[in-house]
Design a protein around this motif. Structure first.
Motif, PDB file in Angstrom:
ATOM      1  N   ALA A   1       0.828  -1.207   0.000  1.00 36.06           N
ATOM      2  CA  ALA A   1       0.000   0.000   0.000  1.00 36.06           C
ATOM      3  C   ALA A   1       0.867   1.264   0.000  1.00 36.06           C
ATOM      4  O   ALA A   1       1.789   1.402   0.810  1.00 36.06           O
ATOM      5  N   THR A   2       0.560   2.186  -0.910  1.00 29.81           N
ATOM      6  CA  THR A   2       1.289   3.460  -0.999  1.00 29.81           C
ATOM      7  C   THR A   2       0.368   4.508  -1.606  1.00 29.81           C
ATOM      8  O   THR A   2      -0.520   4.185  -2.389  1.00 29.81           O
ATOM      9  N   THR A   3       0.550   5.749  -1.231  1.00 31.59           N
ATOM     10  CA  THR A   3      -0.259   6.815  -1.809  1.00 31.59           C
ATOM     11  C   THR A   3       0.326   7.269  -3.143  1.00 31.59           C
ATOM     12  O   THR A   3       1.505   7.051  -3.435  1.00 31.59           O
ATOM     13  N   TYR A   4      -0.499   7.902  -3.938  1.00 31.59           N
ATOM     14  CA  TYR A   4      -0.074   8.371  -5.260  1.00 31.59           C
ATOM     15  C   TYR A   4       0.978   9.474  -5.096  1.00 31.59           C
ATOM     16  O   TYR A   4       0.742  10.481  -4.406  1.00 31.59           O
ATOM     17  N   PRO A   5       2.156   9.343  -5.721  1.00 32.13           N
ATOM     18  CA  PRO A   5       3.249  10.310  -5.500  1.00 32.13           C
ATOM     19  C   PRO A   5       3.042  11.594  -6.297  1.00 32.13           C
ATOM     20  O   PRO A   5       3.853  11.955  -7.165  1.00 32.13           O
ATOM     21  N   ILE A   6       1.979  12.312  -5.990  1.00 29.05           N
ATOM     22  CA  ILE A   6       1.573  13.465  -6.786  1.00 29.05           C
ATOM     23  C   ILE A   6       2.620  14.578  -6.786  1.00 29.05           C
ATOM     24  O   ILE A   6       2.678  15.381  -7.726  1.00 29.05           O
ATOM     25  N   ASP A   7       3.492  14.631  -5.787  1.00 28.66           N
ATOM     26  CA  ASP A   7       4.469  15.717  -5.712  1.00 28.66           C
ATOM     27  C   ASP A   7       5.799  15.379  -6.393  1.00 28.66           C
ATOM     28  O   ASP A   7       6.702  16.221  -6.442  1.00 28.66           O
ATOM     29  N   ARG A   8       5.920  14.163  -6.932  1.00 29.16           N
ATOM     30  CA  ARG A   8       7.144  13.807  -7.655  1.00 29.16           C
ATOM     31  C   ARG A   8       7.030  14.289  -9.105  1.00 29.16           C
ATOM     32  O   ARG A   8       5.927  14.376  -9.657  1.00 29.16           O
ATOM     33  N   PRO A   9       8.149  14.592  -9.747  1.00 27.31           N
ATOM     34  CA  PRO A   9       8.112  15.231 -11.081  1.00 27.31           C
ATOM     35  C   PRO A   9       7.243  14.526 -12.112  1.00 27.31           C
ATOM     36  O   PRO A   9       6.498  15.188 -12.848  1.00 27.31           O
ATOM     37  N   ALA A  10       7.324  13.203 -12.210  1.00 30.64           N
ATOM     38  CA  ALA A  10       6.610  12.497 -13.281  1.00 30.64           C
ATOM     39  C   ALA A  10       5.107  12.450 -13.061  1.00 30.64           C
ATOM     40  O   ALA A  10       4.359  12.044 -13.954  1.00 30.64           O
ATOM     41  N   TYR A  11       4.637  12.888 -11.884  1.00 35.31           N
ATOM     42  CA  TYR A  11       3.232  12.701 -11.531  1.00 35.31           C
ATOM     43  C   TYR A  11       2.513  14.021 -11.241  1.00 35.31           C
ATOM     44  O   TYR A  11       1.307  14.027 -11.009  1.00 35.31           O
TER      45      TYR A  11
ATOM     46  N   GLY B   1     -14.940  22.887   0.923  1.00 34.31           N
ATOM     47  CA  GLY B   1     -14.711  22.512   2.315  1.00 34.31           C
ATOM     48  C   GLY B   1     -14.895  21.017   2.567  1.00 34.31           C
ATOM     49  O   GLY B   1     -15.287  20.608   3.661  1.00 34.31           O
ATOM     50  N   LEU B   2     -14.596  20.190   1.574  1.00 35.05           N
ATOM     51  CA  LEU B   2     -14.752  18.753   1.694  1.00 35.05           C
ATOM     52  C   LEU B   2     -13.440  18.095   2.135  1.00 35.05           C
ATOM     53  O   LEU B   2     -12.360  18.637   1.928  1.00 35.05           O
ATOM     54  N   ASP B   3     -13.562  16.920   2.728  1.00 29.72           N
ATOM     55  CA  ASP B   3     -12.417  16.170   3.255  1.00 29.72           C
ATOM     56  C   ASP B   3     -11.745  15.409   2.109  1.00 29.72           C
ATOM     57  O   ASP B   3     -12.232  14.383   1.653  1.00 29.72           O
ATOM     58  N   PHE B   4     -10.605  15.902   1.640  1.00 25.48           N
ATOM     59  CA  PHE B   4      -9.875  15.316   0.514  1.00 25.48           C
ATOM     60  C   PHE B   4      -8.641  14.598   1.032  1.00 25.48           C
ATOM     61  O   PHE B   4      -7.972  15.054   1.961  1.00 25.48           O
ATOM     62  N   SER B   5      -8.311  13.446   0.402  1.00 27.81           N
ATOM     63  CA  SER B   5      -7.074  12.748   0.754  1.00 27.81           C
ATOM     64  C   SER B   5      -6.630  11.874  -0.407  1.00 27.81           C
ATOM     65  O   SER B   5      -7.396  11.596  -1.340  1.00 27.81           O
ATOM     66  N   LEU B   6      -5.383  11.458  -0.335  1.00 25.36           N
ATOM     67  CA  LEU B   6      -4.831  10.479  -1.274  1.00 25.36           C
ATOM     68  C   LEU B   6      -4.857   9.133  -0.563  1.00 25.36           C
ATOM     69  O   LEU B   6      -4.120   8.936   0.410  1.00 25.36           O
ATOM     70  N   PRO B   7      -5.675   8.185  -1.022  1.00 27.17           N
ATOM     71  CA  PRO B   7      -5.803   6.918  -0.298  1.00 27.17           C
ATOM     72  C   PRO B   7      -4.632   5.987  -0.593  1.00 27.17           C
ATOM     73  O   PRO B   7      -3.952   6.126  -1.618  1.00 27.17           O
ATOM     74  N   PRO B   8      -4.375   5.016   0.274  1.00 29.49           N
ATOM     75  CA  PRO B   8      -3.382   3.986  -0.043  1.00 29.49           C
ATOM     76  C   PRO B   8      -3.822   3.185  -1.273  1.00 29.49           C
ATOM     77  O   PRO B   8      -4.991   2.811  -1.404  1.00 29.49           O
ATOM     78  N   LEU B   9      -2.886   2.933  -2.175  1.00 26.53           N
ATOM     79  CA  LEU B   9      -3.161   2.187  -3.401  1.00 26.53           C
ATOM     80  C   LEU B   9      -2.261   0.961  -3.465  1.00 26.53           C
ATOM     81  O   LEU B   9      -1.093   1.012  -3.073  1.00 26.53           O
ATOM     82  N   ALA B  10      -2.786  -0.122  -4.019  1.00 25.36           N
ATOM     83  CA  ALA B  10      -1.990  -1.334  -4.250  1.00 25.36           C
ATOM     84  C   ALA B  10      -1.373  -1.249  -5.644  1.00 25.36           C
ATOM     85  O   ALA B  10      -1.693  -2.031  -6.544  1.00 25.36           O
ATOM     86  N   VAL B  11      -0.510  -0.280  -5.829  1.00 24.16           N
ATOM     87  CA  VAL B  11       0.152  -0.039  -7.114  1.00 24.16           C
ATOM     88  C   VAL B  11       1.637   0.163  -6.840  1.00 24.16           C
ATOM     89  O   VAL B  11       2.015   0.808  -5.860  1.00 24.16           O
ATOM     90  N   THR B  12       2.468  -0.364  -7.708  1.00 21.87           N
ATOM     91  CA  THR B  12       3.910  -0.191  -7.564  1.00 21.87           C
ATOM     92  C   THR B  12       4.373   0.973  -8.447  1.00 21.87           C
ATOM     93  O   THR B  12       4.246   0.923  -9.670  1.00 21.87           O
ATOM     94  N   PHE B  13       4.875   2.010  -7.808  1.00 17.98           N
ATOM     95  CA  PHE B  13       5.401   3.182  -8.524  1.00 17.98           C
ATOM     96  C   PHE B  13       6.927   3.200  -8.550  1.00 17.98           C
ATOM     97  O   PHE B  13       7.521   3.865  -9.383  1.00 17.98           O
ATOM     98  N   ALA B  14       7.556   2.492  -7.610  1.00 21.44           N
ATOM     99  CA  ALA B  14       9.020   2.449  -7.537  1.00 21.44           C
ATOM    100  C   ALA B  14       9.486   1.011  -7.740  1.00 21.44           C
ATOM    101  O   ALA B  14       8.787   0.065  -7.386  1.00 21.44           O
ATOM    102  N   PRO B  15      10.665   0.797  -8.305  1.00 18.04           N
ATOM    103  CA  PRO B  15      11.110  -0.570  -8.611  1.00 18.04           C
ATOM    104  C   PRO B  15      11.318  -1.445  -7.386  1.00 18.04           C
ATOM    105  O   PRO B  15      11.235  -2.663  -7.473  1.00 18.04           O
TER     106      PRO B  15
END
Length: 726
Positions: A134-144, A161-175
């Motif tokens: 589980a990992t969150t989407y790396p939105i602050d990294r250059p490629a994303y 005024g809504l509750d926003f978040s980046l949820p844990p994802l079962a996706v591999t973004f790093a090797p």
């Protein structure tokens, strides 16, 4: 016949986790999965491949998509090695603590009750998140950073005024863990290896999560739990579809199955423990189809169906800015609403952009007419450069580039019923009882659309489509409330378990994959411990404990007018000790329903004594002592006694079916002085007695012998008191 310790039916979030835990404990495990494996690169993409990608063996189809259509909703589930993980959207959210409701009334009667809580699952949530990466989407990294759909939802949520978040994802973004994320990088395999010979690469942001990830970046169960289970010795068999379940004399089950592709005749395997994890529809259909071979199955079988509040809507032609829904994983963000409701932005593969534009007939027709007129003008003026005309013919792609699917889920009303019509599974359910919930999430999606300057649309669906069917074999505290207990074991059938979404007594609210997996981890860990302990005890010649339980329901009144009832499950954890002790004490769990105490209230602690010595040698007492809290949280005790004393046999029914009760202030014991708040009598009806006789359940070895000893004791006591020899 082939025999193993455990057979697991299905390889989704319940089956894969259970198989790994049981194999890890050193048990022999066979996984029977009806679908086929899908290595990276094998998922269908062309029209010809898609046409064969559906599941209907009667038509020669053994593909991944299993589409169900009922009168009130449609549903899409998966068939393949890895189950629903092959096509889900990777979100790993935990069920909100407040959503583990207890005694929550339902429209039309009944209550939703979760016999386990968040604290029971948190350590299992931790373990599943670790295994699934589980990992969150790396939105602050250059490629994303330029994932527009994530940014627009984040900005709209902030404005509203809504509750926003980046949820844990079962996706591999790093090797590998700890490495820098990057697009399309080779993934380092874990120590247990892979089920497939094909290598995996990190996420390329192609939006193809729901149609199978050909890169292998999606951490579907075949890349972790199933690979680890095989590494531990589990035998995983694909294209094996289970059809029959038959209890074996002496314990365990015979499982009949078919092999697909090529289709062969029926086969049988036997096991000590059977874990059903074929998905909500598959598991419930198996239990309904084999009900004749599983006597005493709870009348709750098929009930508590829920679509987990699934809703699909669309925000079209955002005027504010483009959203580029085809770039990124399908889901990257979540907006959480009070009451365990969630709205998540959707995505789709790039080829859907072309389909969407082609489907926009009105705009396409206008562009075609304009192109024809400009072409005629060009012929007249001898202008042979058609670049601008072709550019206008293609259009600006506003429908595809500025439109966004929106996915909602939450706590709808679990009042659907699954049943068989012939050999066909049907669903009796309507979304009308959940209108308040659906109106609320639709309203929030419209507000997000207003911020983006987008139009809201339910088209072309105009009906509920669920990818999260739940219920049908719900867990409960006793056989009158559920099909399985809090550990997933079917009431009255030792060694038979349900480990998938069918066991949910109500909606999860959040995406249910993580909760199903955590419950399976809890179930399998406990099951493995019991099986290993029993096997060791047998090898060492040590006697193991056998438990017995049954469920009783009584009704009556307090002070002549206030109705009161209870339903309790009475459990003797050690039958031999229970029979040997003079007071024959067992524990009691369940609920009390008394208007004067605020309605239905759960029992916090309870005790039951069967044929305890009375004041005279020819007198016995059945005692009940039940601690609970009223609607205002004040401690209360319901104390009851049945006087069983020498007399003519005609008194037997009256004495054993009449409970003299007192409602007391505080949590008191037998000899504690307490302020009485009321008194009365309660009775068990003949129909409730007949139902109670179907609820007897044993745990541990030699259950039939333990049940026989209990019956001999019970009838012997009655004979001593009421028999003609007296």
């Amino acid at each position: 016949m082939e025999h193993v310790d455990a057979v697991v039916v299905g390889s989704g979030f319940g089956g894969a986790v259970a198989a790994y835990r049981l194999a890890e404990a050193g048990l022999s495990v066979v996984v029977l999965e009806r679908g086929r494996p899908y290595p990276p690169g094998s998922f269908p993409r062309s029209p010809a491949q898609m046409g064969r990608a559906f599941w209907d063996p009667s038509e020669g189809l053994h593909g991944m998509y299993d589409v169900w259509s009922f009168g009130s909703c449609d549903s899409i589930v998966s068939s393949g090695l890895g189950g629903g993980s092959l096509i889900y959207a990777n979100v790993l959210l935990r069920k909100d603590e407040e959503a583990f409701v207890t005694e929550s009334p339902l429209p039309g009667g009944g209550h939703e009750h979760w016999p386990i809580g968040r604290a029971d699952l948190d350590p299992h949530y931790d373990e599943v998140e670790r295994m699934l990466g589980a990992t969150t989407y790396p939105i602050d990294r250059p490629a994303y950073r330029d994932t527009l759909k994530t940014r627009v939802i984040q900005d709209a949520a902030a404005e509203l005024g809504l509750d926003f978040s980046l949820p844990p994802l079962a996706v591999t973004f790093a090797p590998k863990p700890g490495a820098e994320p990057g697009l399309g990088l080779p993934i380092v395999e874990p120590e247990y290896g892979s089920l497939h010979a094909t290598g995996r690469r990190t996420c390329r942001l192609c939006g193809e999560c729901n149609i199978g990830c050909n890169e292998g970046a999606k951490n579907s169960l075949d890349h972790n739990y199933l690979a680890a289970a095989r590494h531990m010795g589990a035998d995983i068999r694909t294209l094996h579809e289970v059809k029959t379940i038959t209890p074996r004399t002496g314990g365990g089950y015979d499982i009949g199955y078919l092999r697909h592709d090529p289709l062969t005749g029926p086969h049988t395997i036997s096991c000590d423990a059977l874990v059903l994890a074929a998905g909500t529809y598959g598991t419930v259909k198996l239990l309904l189809s084999n009900r004749h071979a599983l006597p005493g199955m709870s009348h709750m079988l098929g009930t508590r169906f829920s679509g987990n509040g699934d809703l699909i809507a669309f925000l079209l032609r955002a005027k504010d800015r483009p959203v580029a829904a085809s770039k990124g994983p399908v889901i990257t963000s979540v907006v959480r609403l009070p009451g365990s409701a969630y709205i998540q932005e959707g995505g789709f593969p790039a080829f859907v952009d072309w389909i969407a534009e082609a489907a926009d007939v009105g705009d396409e027709f206008k562009r075609a007419v304009r192109f024809a007129l400009e072409r005629v003008r060009g012929l007249v003026t001898r202008d042979h450069n058609l670049s601008a005309e072709f550019a206008r013919l293609m259009g600006r792609g506003e429908l595809s580039d500025r439109s966004l699917p929106m996915l909602a889920m939450g706590r709808d009303v679990p009042d659907g019923i699954l049943r068989l019509s012939g050999d066909r599974l049907v669903l009796d359910w309507t979304a009308e009882t959940s209108d308040a919930y659906f109106d609320r999430v639709r309203g929030t999606i419209r507000r997000i659309g207003d911020v983006l300057g987008a139009d809201y649309s339910d088209a072309p669906l105009k009906r509920v489509v669920t990818v999260h069917p739940l219920g049908g074999a719900p867990m409960g505290r006793h056989v009158g409330e559920g099909v399985v207990d809090a550990d997933g074991q079917v009431f009255g059938h030792e060694g038979l378990y349900v480990a998938d979404g069918a066991a949910m007594p109500g909606p999860v609210g959040a995406n249910p994959a993580l909760t199903i997996a955590a419950m399976a981890d809890r179930l399998a860990t406990r099951l493995a411990d019991r099986m290993i302990t029993t096997k060791k005890a047998r090898l060492m010649g040590i006697r193991t404990v056998t438990g017995l339980s049954f469920t009783e329901e009584m009704r009556g009144s307090l002070d002549g007018s206030d109705p009161v009832s209870f339903r309790i499950t009475i459990t003797a954890d050690d039958v031999d000790r229970f029979l040997a002790e003079p007071d024959h004490t067992a524990r009691a769990e369940g609920w009390i329903d008394a208007a004067v105490c605020g309605g239905r209230r759960p029992i916090e602690r309870g005790w039951f004594n069967l044929f305890a010595p009375g004041e005279a040698p020819d007198r016995r007492e059945m005692r009940y002592l039940l601690h609970f809290r009223d609607g205002e949280g004040r401690p209360r005790t319901l104390a009851g006694i049945k006087h069983v004393e020498h007399g003519p046999p005609t008194r037997l029914w009256l004495d054993t079916s009449t409970l003299h009760t007192r409602l007391l202030e505080g949590h008191v014991q037998d000899d504690d002085p307490a302020k009485p708040l009321g008194s009365g009598t309660m009775h068990i009806s003949p129909s409730d007695l007949a139902r109670m006789l179907t609820t007897f359940k044993t745990t541990g070895p030699n259950g039939l012998a333990a049940l026989a000893r209990f019956g001999t004791f019970f009838l012997g006591e009655l004979w001593d008191i009421y028999g003609p020899g007296r």
